[in-house]
Design an enzyme around this catalytic site. Structure first.
Site, PDB file in Angstrom:
ATOM      1  N   LYS A  80       0.842  -1.193   0.000  1.00 43.33           N
ATOM      2  CA  LYS A  80       0.000   0.000   0.000  1.00 43.33           C
ATOM      3  C   LYS A  80       0.876   1.241   0.000  1.00 43.33           C
ATOM      4  O   LYS A  80       2.021   1.195   0.482  1.00 43.33           O
ATOM      5  CB  LYS A  80      -0.853   0.011   1.283  1.00 43.33           C
ATOM      6  CG  LYS A  80      -2.069   0.901   1.210  1.00 43.33           C
ATOM      7  CD  LYS A  80      -3.212   0.234   0.499  1.00 43.33           C
ATOM      8  CE  LYS A  80      -4.363   1.185   0.275  1.00 43.33           C
ATOM      9  NZ  LYS A  80      -5.462   0.518  -0.449  1.00 43.33           N
ATOM     10  N   GLY A 177     -26.390   2.049   1.208  1.00 37.22           N
ATOM     11  CA  GLY A 177     -25.457   2.828   0.397  1.00 37.22           C
ATOM     12  C   GLY A 177     -25.647   2.570  -1.082  1.00 37.22           C
ATOM     13  O   GLY A 177     -25.481   1.438  -1.543  1.00 37.22           O
ATOM     14  N   VAL A 178     -26.039   3.630  -1.815  1.00 41.01           N
ATOM     15  CA  VAL A 178     -26.254   3.457  -3.259  1.00 41.01           C
ATOM     16  C   VAL A 178     -25.305   4.360  -4.049  1.00 41.01           C
ATOM     17  O   VAL A 178     -25.719   5.177  -4.861  1.00 41.01           O
ATOM     18  CB  VAL A 178     -27.732   3.678  -3.665  1.00 41.01           C
ATOM     19  CG1 VAL A 178     -28.586   2.529  -3.164  1.00 41.01           C
ATOM     20  CG2 VAL A 178     -28.259   5.006  -3.148  1.00 41.01           C
ATOM     21  N   GLY A 179     -24.014   4.187  -3.765  1.00 40.16           N
ATOM     22  CA  GLY A 179     -22.978   4.855  -4.543  1.00 40.16           C
ATOM     23  C   GLY A 179     -22.650   3.988  -5.739  1.00 40.16           C
ATOM     24  O   GLY A 179     -23.525   3.298  -6.296  1.00 40.16           O
TER      25      GLY A 179
HETATM   26  P1  NAD Z   1     -19.354   5.296  -3.008  1.00 37.25           P
HETATM   27  O1  NAD Z   1     -18.715   6.428  -2.272  1.00 37.25           O
HETATM   28  O2  NAD Z   1     -19.601   5.436  -4.455  1.00 37.25           O
HETATM   29  O3  NAD Z   1     -20.740   4.919  -2.291  1.00 37.25           O
HETATM   30  C1  NAD Z   1     -20.939   4.857  -0.920  1.00 37.25           C
HETATM   31  C2  NAD Z   1     -22.360   5.342  -0.643  1.00 37.25           C
HETATM   32  O4  NAD Z   1     -22.663   5.104   0.732  1.00 37.25           O
HETATM   33  C3  NAD Z   1     -22.564   6.843  -0.882  1.00 37.25           C
HETATM   34  O5  NAD Z   1     -23.692   7.036  -1.709  1.00 37.25           O
HETATM   35  C4  NAD Z   1     -22.789   7.400   0.522  1.00 37.25           C
HETATM   36  O6  NAD Z   1     -23.653   8.524   0.541  1.00 37.25           O
HETATM   37  C5  NAD Z   1     -23.420   6.205   1.217  1.00 37.25           C
HETATM   38  N1  NAD Z   1     -23.342   6.226   2.680  1.00 37.25           N
HETATM   39  C6  NAD Z   1     -22.364   6.703   3.475  1.00 37.25           C
HETATM   40  N2  NAD Z   1     -22.699   6.523   4.776  1.00 37.25           N
HETATM   41  C7  NAD Z   1     -23.904   5.920   4.788  1.00 37.25           C
HETATM   42  C8  NAD Z   1     -24.768   5.465   5.814  1.00 37.25           C
HETATM   43  N3  NAD Z   1     -24.460   5.604   7.113  1.00 37.25           N
HETATM   44  N4  NAD Z   1     -25.924   4.875   5.457  1.00 37.25           N
HETATM   45  C9  NAD Z   1     -26.272   4.731   4.162  1.00 37.25           C
HETATM   46  N5  NAD Z   1     -25.490   5.145   3.148  1.00 37.25           N
HETATM   47  C10 NAD Z   1     -24.321   5.733   3.463  1.00 37.25           C
HETATM   48  O7  NAD Z   1     -18.436   4.027  -2.688  1.00 37.25           O
HETATM   49  P2  NAD Z   1     -18.325   2.614  -3.453  1.00 37.25           P
HETATM   50  O8  NAD Z   1     -17.246   2.695  -4.445  1.00 37.25           O
HETATM   51  O9  NAD Z   1     -19.690   2.135  -3.847  1.00 37.25           O
HETATM   52  O10 NAD Z   1     -17.772   1.710  -2.259  1.00 37.25           O
HETATM   53  C11 NAD Z   1     -18.620   1.295  -1.209  1.00 37.25           C
HETATM   54  C12 NAD Z   1     -17.857   0.381  -0.268  1.00 37.25           C
HETATM   55  O11 NAD Z   1     -17.301  -0.710  -0.999  1.00 37.25           O
HETATM   56  C13 NAD Z   1     -16.673   1.040   0.433  1.00 37.25           C
HETATM   57  O12 NAD Z   1     -16.548   0.489   1.715  1.00 37.25           O
HETATM   58  C14 NAD Z   1     -15.493   0.643  -0.440  1.00 37.25           C
HETATM   59  O13 NAD Z   1     -14.274   0.645   0.304  1.00 37.25           O
HETATM   60  C15 NAD Z   1     -15.892  -0.765  -0.816  1.00 37.25           C
HETATM   61  N6  NAD Z   1     -15.248  -1.278  -2.010  1.00 37.25           N
HETATM   62  C16 NAD Z   1     -15.423  -0.658  -3.203  1.00 37.25           C
HETATM   63  C17 NAD Z   1     -14.800  -1.147  -4.340  1.00 37.25           C
HETATM   64  C18 NAD Z   1     -15.005  -0.514  -5.682  1.00 37.25           C
HETATM   65  O14 NAD Z   1     -14.637  -1.128  -6.693  1.00 37.25           O
HETATM   66  N7  NAD Z   1     -15.575   0.672  -5.756  1.00 37.25           N
HETATM   67  C19 NAD Z   1     -13.983  -2.285  -4.253  1.00 37.25           C
HETATM   68  C20 NAD Z   1     -13.832  -2.923  -3.019  1.00 37.25           C
HETATM   69  C21 NAD Z   1     -14.480  -2.399  -1.909  1.00 37.25           C
END
Ligand code: NAD
Length: 356
Positions: A80, A177-179
């Site tokens: 990392k 969470g709908v990111g």
């Molecule tokens: P993102 O930032 O696009 O989405 C996260 C969403 O969660 C956001 O919409 C945010 O508003 C919402 N959120 C935050 N706190 C919240 C709560 N208390 N209740 C409800 N919603 C809440 O992130 P992502 O890329 O979708 O990643 C989500 C998770 O998956 C993270 O933990 C990330 O480390 C993990 N992850 C992502 C990837 C990837 O390829 N993007 C890979 C491995 C792990």
């Protein structure tokens, strides 16, 4: 913090500090373990309060990558980079090219990629100075849909193990969470005919967007998501959401989603879930789609090959669930047993000398 003590206790190989005089780049790279191959892990840019905080974060994250990469069946070790600075201020072409030069100086022992506050565009700058970077815009691209696809297969494996039937259409889901990943995962669940899907988020823009694209997916308030009478709780937001306060609220049979570090306290919370009869799909195994995706850049990227590799998360989880039951340990621990076993076996077969 005594760094050598910490390195000795957890088996770290190398800890590197670097500073670029021109751009002010300040960073740390940690190589935890290279038993399986070069250490791969993203570069995180964060305004850390102190050097020690940054270093400890880097050490922990690098070690996490060792087990994630090992469990994902990749020929990669764990590493990392953390960069200390304000993402709104420090980022520039020169800053990332300076980082690329430090990555190159490690001669392939460490491969970098994007992470918090670094993007595919930044990786393109790094690429100008080193061969050891993945996650490039014109190669594997955005990892989130692939991460979501891996989680979808992980949900299917969990349904199969828990209910003896992996037919997604027979069950109800609560997505937190709908990111990027949560939205993509809802797409896969809907496509498979999910009986009912609820979602929560704390960002009004994300809530509106999801309601527009998937009006039949029902919104609930952030705190309500834990206690819904669903089959699967799907964490796709932040870490540490499951703890001694939230686990007693759960009415689901399975926890399986994309979020990292879902358990606040791995040992206590993993056990509490097991005692409550809730099947937990270990985060670093079910969300490995992203790292599997970038890994393929090292071997000539082909989307079909990535999709095939990501499907293997299904069988891998079934194996981990079996280990947990056989050894009467929780699933997070079983995932560690699974990862360490692979590292041991591969190290073992390489003990004889073969000229190449
Ligand atoms: P993102 O930032 O696009 O989405 C996260 C969403 O969660 C956001 O919409 C945010 O508003 C919402 N959120 C935050 N706190 C919240 C709560 N208390 N209740 C409800 N919603 C809440 O992130 P992502 O890329 O979708 O990643 C989500 C998770 O998956 C993270 O933990 C990330 O480390 C993990 N992850 C992502 C990837 C990837 O390829 N993007 C890979 C491995 C792990």
């Amino acid at each position: 913090m005594n760094k050598f003590d910490y390195m000795e206790r957890y088996g770290f190989e190398q800890l590197i500090y670097f500073h670029d005089k021109t751009t002010g780049l300040k960073g740390i790279t940690v190589i935890h373990d290279t038993t399986l191959g070069p250490a791969l892990g993203g570069a995180r840019l964060w305004n850390y309060e102190s050097e020690d905080e940054a270093c400890l974060d880097c050490l922990r994250l690098a070690r996490g990558m060792t087990f994630k990469n090992a469990a994902a069946g990749l020929n990669l070790g764990g590493g990392k980079t953390v960069l200390i600075g304000d993402a709104n201020v420090v980022k520039s072409e020169a800053y990332f090219r300076a980082l690329g030069r430090y990555v190159q100086s490690l001669n392939g022992r460490y491969i970098t990629a994007e992470d918090v506050n670094t993007t595919t565009k930044d990786m393109d700058y790094i690429r100008m100075e080193t061969d050891y970077v993945v996650g490039l815009e014109d190669r594997s691209g955005n990892p989130s849909p692939i991460t979501a696809l891996g989680a979808f297969h992980g949900i299917r494996a969990s349904l199969q193990y828990r209910f003896g039937n992996a037919d997604v259409s027979q069950y109800a889901y609560a997505v937190q969470g709908v990111g990027e990943t949560g939205t993509a995962l809802i797409g896969y669940l809907k496509e498979a005919g999910a009986k009912k899907i609820y979602f929560s988020d704390i960002n009004p823009k994300k809530i509106n967007k999801l309601q527009k694209t998937h009006p039949e997916v029902e919104f609930v308030e952030a705190e309500e998501i834990y206690s819904l009478p669903v089959d699967v709780f799907v964490p796709c937001a932040l870490g540490a959401v499951l703890n001694q306060r939230t686990i007693p609220k759960l009415k689901c049979a399975i926890v399986a989603g994309t979020a990292n570090n879902v358990l606040e306290d791995e040992e206590k919370d993993g056990m509490l879930l097991k005692e409550r009869g809730i099947l937990y799909a270990p985060d670093f195994v079910i969300n490995a789609g992203g790292v599997i995706n970038v890994y393929h850049e090292l071997h000539g990227y082909r989307r079909e090959a990535v999709i095939k590799d990501v499907e293997k998360i299904y069988d891998r989880l079934l194996e981990i669930f079996r280990i947990a039951d056989q050894e009467n340990i929780d699933n997070q621990q079983a995932a560690m047993v699974y990862a360490k076993k692979r590292m041991q076996i591969i190290a073992g077969i390489r003990s004889n000398y073969i000229p190449r």
